[in-house]
Write a protein that holds these residues in place. Structure first.
Motif, PDB file in Angstrom:
ATOM      1  N   LYS A 284      -2.687 -10.533 -10.490  1.00  0.00           N
ATOM      2  CA  LYS A 284      -2.406 -11.851  -9.925  1.00  0.00           C
ATOM      3  C   LYS A 284      -1.594 -11.769  -8.634  1.00  0.00           C
ATOM      4  CE  LYS A 284       1.700 -12.490 -12.831  1.00  0.00           C
ATOM      5  NZ  LYS A 284       2.381 -13.374 -13.802  1.00  0.00           N
ATOM      6  N   ASN A 285      -0.794 -10.695  -8.479  1.00  0.00           N
ATOM      7  CA  ASN A 285       0.020 -10.541  -7.267  1.00  0.00           C
ATOM      8  C   ASN A 285      -0.549  -9.528  -6.281  1.00  0.00           C
ATOM      9  OD1 ASN A 285       2.027 -12.388  -8.147  1.00  0.00           O
ATOM     10  ND2 ASN A 285       2.908 -10.792  -9.461  1.00  0.00           N
ATOM     11  N   CYS A 286      -1.614  -8.849  -6.680  1.00  0.00           N
ATOM     12  CA  CYS A 286      -2.216  -7.859  -5.773  1.00  0.00           C
ATOM     13  C   CYS A 286      -3.697  -7.709  -6.114  1.00  0.00           C
ATOM     14  CB  CYS A 286      -1.502  -6.511  -5.885  1.00  0.00           C
ATOM     15  SG  CYS A 286      -2.210  -5.258  -4.779  1.00  0.00           S
TER      16      CYS A 286
ATOM     17  N   GLY B 155      -8.695  -4.515  -0.234  1.00  0.00           N
ATOM     18  CA  GLY B 155      -9.601  -3.478   0.249  1.00  0.00           C
ATOM     19  C   GLY B 155      -9.698  -2.264  -0.640  1.00  0.00           C
ATOM     20  N   GLN B 156      -9.225  -2.363  -1.884  1.00  0.00           N
ATOM     21  CA  GLN B 156      -9.293  -1.220  -2.790  1.00  0.00           C
ATOM     22  C   GLN B 156     -10.651  -1.095  -3.487  1.00  0.00           C
ATOM     23  OE1 GLN B 156      -6.563   1.113  -3.070  1.00  0.00           O
ATOM     24  NE2 GLN B 156      -6.340  -0.084  -1.206  1.00  0.00           N
TER      25      GLN B 156
ATOM     26  N   GLU C 246       0.349 -10.372  -2.065  1.00  0.00           N
ATOM     27  CA  GLU C 246       1.767 -10.294  -1.704  1.00  0.00           C
ATOM     28  C   GLU C 246       2.489  -9.156  -2.409  1.00  0.00           C
ATOM     29  OE1 GLU C 246       3.511 -14.056  -2.483  1.00  0.00           O
ATOM     30  OE2 GLU C 246       2.412 -15.104  -0.875  1.00  0.00           O
ATOM     31  N   GLY C 247       2.046  -8.795  -3.594  1.00  0.00           N
ATOM     32  CA  GLY C 247       2.728  -7.747  -4.347  1.00  0.00           C
ATOM     33  C   GLY C 247       2.143  -6.365  -4.159  1.00  0.00           C
ATOM     34  N   CYS C 248       1.227  -6.198  -3.198  1.00  0.00           N
ATOM     35  CA  CYS C 248       0.563  -4.907  -3.019  1.00  0.00           C
ATOM     36  C   CYS C 248       1.480  -3.895  -2.335  1.00  0.00           C
ATOM     37  CB  CYS C 248      -0.709  -5.066  -2.184  1.00  0.00           C
ATOM     38  SG  CYS C 248      -1.993  -6.020  -3.009  1.00  0.00           S
TER      39      CYS C 248
END
Length: 597
Positions: A297-299, A305-306, A468-470
Motif C-alpha cells: 500500500k505504501n510502495c 518500476g519493479q 511514498e514508502g519505497c
C-alpha cells in the motif's frame, strides 16, 4: 513474469519438477488404462462413463487458468474487491446452461457443439462458428503459457505443452479430466500458501481487511447503471452472466466434459458442483488481491518500476515473502504451471474433437481404427500450434482483460446463435448465419473503438497506488522489468501516462464486460428479424433440436410441488423420467432427419 532465476533454490525446482511429473504420471496412467479405446468417439468423450465429481473439478480446472491465478488478484489490487460480484454471474450462467443447453446437447450425444449448428441451421453457419471458436481456444492458453515463463521463456512453454500434448494424444478426454483433478488441488495449494503466509505476517486477516478498507478496496456498494463504467454491480453481474453462459453453454471444452457424464443427472450435478469450485477460486483471488494491497500500500512495485505488468505482482509478492521457505515458491510456480497445463490440455482435446467432427468425418469415410489414429495425431498437431501461438500472446497486453475481450468478440455472437437455435423454432438458416455475422461485426466494432480510444480514468476508476514508502537503494532488491521486452498495452494505461491526449476520437467504449452482451444481443435481434423476413414461421424443425419444457429441471420441480399441493401422485415417484427423456442417441445423430432449409 521474469524474475531473477537465482532466487529460486534447488528445493523450488524439485517441487516444480515433482508437480510436473505427477501431472504427467496421472495422464499417462489413464492413457495406459484407456489404451483399448476402440473408437475415436471413446477417445474424445471418455466413453460417456465419467462421474459428476471428476467432471465438475475438471470444469473448474479448465478455466482456472494462469489468467485466474495471476491476473485476478492484480485486478482486485487495482480496482477493488467489487470484482467478487462475478460469483453471482457464475450461478446465473450455470442455471441457464443447465436449463437451456445441457438437455439438448446431451440428448443429441454429439461430440462437437458446432455439429449442432449444421443440424439446426447450415454447414456455412457451422464452419463460421468453428472459426470463431478456434480464435479463442488457441489464444487463451497461449496467453496463459506466455505469462508463466519466468524460469525460462521457451523452456517453460515447450515443457508445459509437451506434457499436455503427450497425455492428450495418448489418453484422450479421460486422461485430461483426471489430470485436471490433480491440478486443481495443486492450484489451490499454491494460492493457500500465499494467503496463509500473508495472514501470519500481517498478524491476522483483520489487518488485511482494515488496510483494504482504508485504501478503498472494499468497494461493493456501487450500483451505478452507467454502461461505460468498468466495474459496477451491473457490469459484473450482467456482463459476467453473458460471458460465462457463452463459456458453459457453447464452448467445446465445457460441453464435451458434461456430455461425457454417465447420465444427464450427473451432468447437471457436475455443473452445480463446479459453481462451488468457481466460488472458491474467486474468493482466493479476491483475498490474494487484498493481501497484495496490504503489503504494497505504501510502495507499489508497478509504479515503482519493479515489475513491468500488473500480472507480475503476485509472483513478486511470492518471492518477497516466501523466498526464505525453500520449496514454497516452487509450489506457487507449480500451481501457475498446473493452471496452464489444464488450460492447454483442455484446448488440445477440444480442438481435436472439433476438427475431427466438423472437418474430417463429414468429408472422408475411414475405419474407426484410422479415425482413432487421426484423433491422436490432431492432439499432437494442436499441441505444437499452442506452442507457436504462445510466442504471439505477449502482444495482447493485460491478461485478464485481453481474455475477456477475446471471449466477448467470439463468445457473444456464439451465445446468441446457440440461444436462437435452441429456443426459437422459427429462426432459419439465413437468420442464424446473418445473426452470427452481425453479432461478430458489433463485437469487433466496440473492440476497435476501445483500442482506438481507451476508456478514460473517470470510467475505469483505478484506485490510488503509492510509492511514498519505497526504498530500493539495496542492491539486492527485486527488479523484474529488465528481462521483459514490454509492448505498449492496447487496453490499460501505464503508470504516469497522460490520458488527456488519448481521446482524439470522441468515443467512449462500454465496459469490456459488455462486449459479449453487445455481440449476443445483436446476433439474437438480427437473427430473429432476418428469419421473419425470409419465411421462418413456415419452417419445420426436428423437435430433438429444440428445448422442450420436459427437458428442464424447473419443469419437474414445479410439477413435483404442484402435485404435492394438489395431492396428486403422477410422475412424482419416477426419479428416472428425466433421464429417459434426455437419453442420448445410441447411434450418431443423423442430420438427414432434419428438415431442409
Amino acid at each position: 513474469m521474469s524474475g531473477d532465476a537465482h532466487l529460486l533454490v534447488a528445493a523450488d525446482y524439485v517441487v516444480f519438477a515433482v508437480v510436473l511429473l505427477l501431472s504427467a504420471a496421472v495422464g499417462f496412467y489413464y492413457a495406459w488404462r484407456s489404451r483399448k479405446q476402440g473408437t475415436s468417439r471413446d477417445f474424445l468423450t471418455g466413453g460417456r462413463k465419467l462421474n459428476a465429481l471428476a467432471v465438475s473439478m475438471s470444469l473448474t480446472a479448465s478455466y482456472m487458468s494462469s489468467v485466474t491465478v495471476l491476473s485476478n488478484p492484480a485486478e482486485v489490487y487495482r480496482y477493488g474487491a467489487i470484482f467478487g460480484y462475478l460469483s453471482i454471474s457464475y450461478v446465473l450462467a450455470v442455471v441457464y446452461t443447465s436449463e437451456v443447453f445441457l438437455p439438448v446437447f446431451y440428448r443429441l450425444a454429439i461430440n462437437s457443439t458446432y455439429e449442432y449448428l449444421e443440424l439446426r441451421f447450415s454447414r456455412a453457419t457451422r464452419l463460421l462458428a468453428m472459426l470463431l471458436y478456434t480464435g479463442l481456444v488457441i489464444y487463451a492458453p497461449a496467453l496463459a503459457l506466455n505469462q508463466v515463463t519466468g524460469m525460462n521463456l521457451w523452456g517453460g512453454i515447450i515443457s508445459t505443452a509437451t506434457v499436455c500434448t503427450l497425455y492428450c494424444a495418448l489418453g484422450g478426454l479421460k486422461a485430461v479430466v483426471w489430470t485436471d483433478v490433480v491440478q486443481i488441488g495443486i492450484m489451490f495449494a499454491g494460492y493457500m500458501s500465499v494467503i496463509i503466509k500473508c495472514v501470519i505476517l500481517k498478524g491476522g486477516i483483520s489487518t488485511i481487511l482494515s488496510d483494504a478498507q482504508e485504501g478503498g478496496r472494499i468497494n461493493f456498494v456501487d450500483f451505478d447503471i452507467n454502461p461505460l463504467r468498468r466495474h459496477t454491480f451491473w457490469t459484473l453481474v450482467i456482463g459476467g452472466t453473458f460471458g460465462w453462459s457463452a463459456v458453459y453453454g457453447t464452448y467445446q471444452p465445457q460441453v464435451q466434459r458434461y456430455n461425457s457424464c454417465k447420465t444427464i443427472k450427473h451432468a447437471r450435478l457436475a455443473l452445480f458442483i463446479n459453481v462451488l469450485g468457481l466460488a472458491c477460486t474467486l474468493t482466493s483471488s479476491v483475498i490474494s488481491g487484498l493481501c497484495l494491497y496490504s503489503f504494497y500500500k505504501n510502495c507499489d512495485p508497478w509504479k515503482a518500476g519493479q515489475v513491468s505488468s500488473p500480472d507480475q505482482l503476485l509472483p513478486y509478492l511470492v518471492m518477497d515473502i516466501l523466498a526464505d521457505h525453500q520449496g514454497l515458491p516452487g509450489l506457487f510456480f507449480a500451481a501457475v504451471y498446473s493452471a496452464s497445463l489444464s488450460t492447454v490440455s483442455t484446448s488440445i482435446n477440444a480442438m481435436a474433437a472439433v476438427t475431427m467432427e466438423d472437418l474430417i468425418k463429414p468429408r472422408i469415410k475411414l475405419s474407426e481404427k484410422k479415425l482413432l489414429l487421426i484423433s491422436k495425431g490432431l492432439s499432437l498437431f494442436f499441441g505444437i500450434v499452442c506452442v507457436a501461438m504462445a510466442g504471439l500472446a505477449s502482444l495482447m497486453g493485460h491478461m485478464m482483460q485481453a481474455v475477456s475481450i477475446i471471449g466477448g468478440v467470439c463468445g457473444g455472437p456464439l451465445l446468441g446463435l446457440f440461444s436462437l437455435g435452441v429456443l426459437c423454432p422459427f429462426v432459419n438458416s439465413k437468420g442464424g448465419l446473418w445473426g452470427l455475422v452481425a453479432g461478430l461485426a458489433a463485437a469487433v466494432s466496440v473492440t476497435i473503438g476501445e483500442i482506438i480510444s481507451p476508456s478514460p480514468p473517470e470510467m475505469t476508476r483505478p484506485l490510488s497506488l503509492s510509492t511514498e514508502g519505497c526504498n530500493f537503494s539495496s542492491g539486492g532488491s527485486l527488479n523484474w522489468t529488465t528481462p521483459l521486452p514490454t509492448e505498449p498495452s492496447l487496453y490499460i494505461a501505464t503508470p504516469g501516462q497522460n490520458t488527456d491526449d488519448i481521446h482524439v476520437v470522441q468515443w467512449h467504449s462500454p465496459s469490456y464486460l459488455y462486449f459479449v452482451v453487445i455481440g449476443g444481443l445483436t446476433a439474437i435481434i438480427v437473427g430473429i428479424i432476418i428469419s421473419l423476413l425470409t419465411g421462418g414461421l413456415r419452417e419445420t424443425v426436428d423437435p430433438r433440436l429444440m428445448l422442450m419444457k420436459e427437458d428442464t429441471l424447473s419443469y419437474h420441480l414445479f410439477k413435483r410441488v404442484k402435485d404435492g399441493v394438489m395431492g396428486g401422485t403422477d410422475s412424482v415417484g419416477q426419479p428416472n423420467k428425466e433421464d429417459e427423456i434426455n437419453k442420448p442417441a445410441e447411434e450418431k445423430f443423423d442430420n438427414t432427419c432434419v428438415s431442409s432449409f
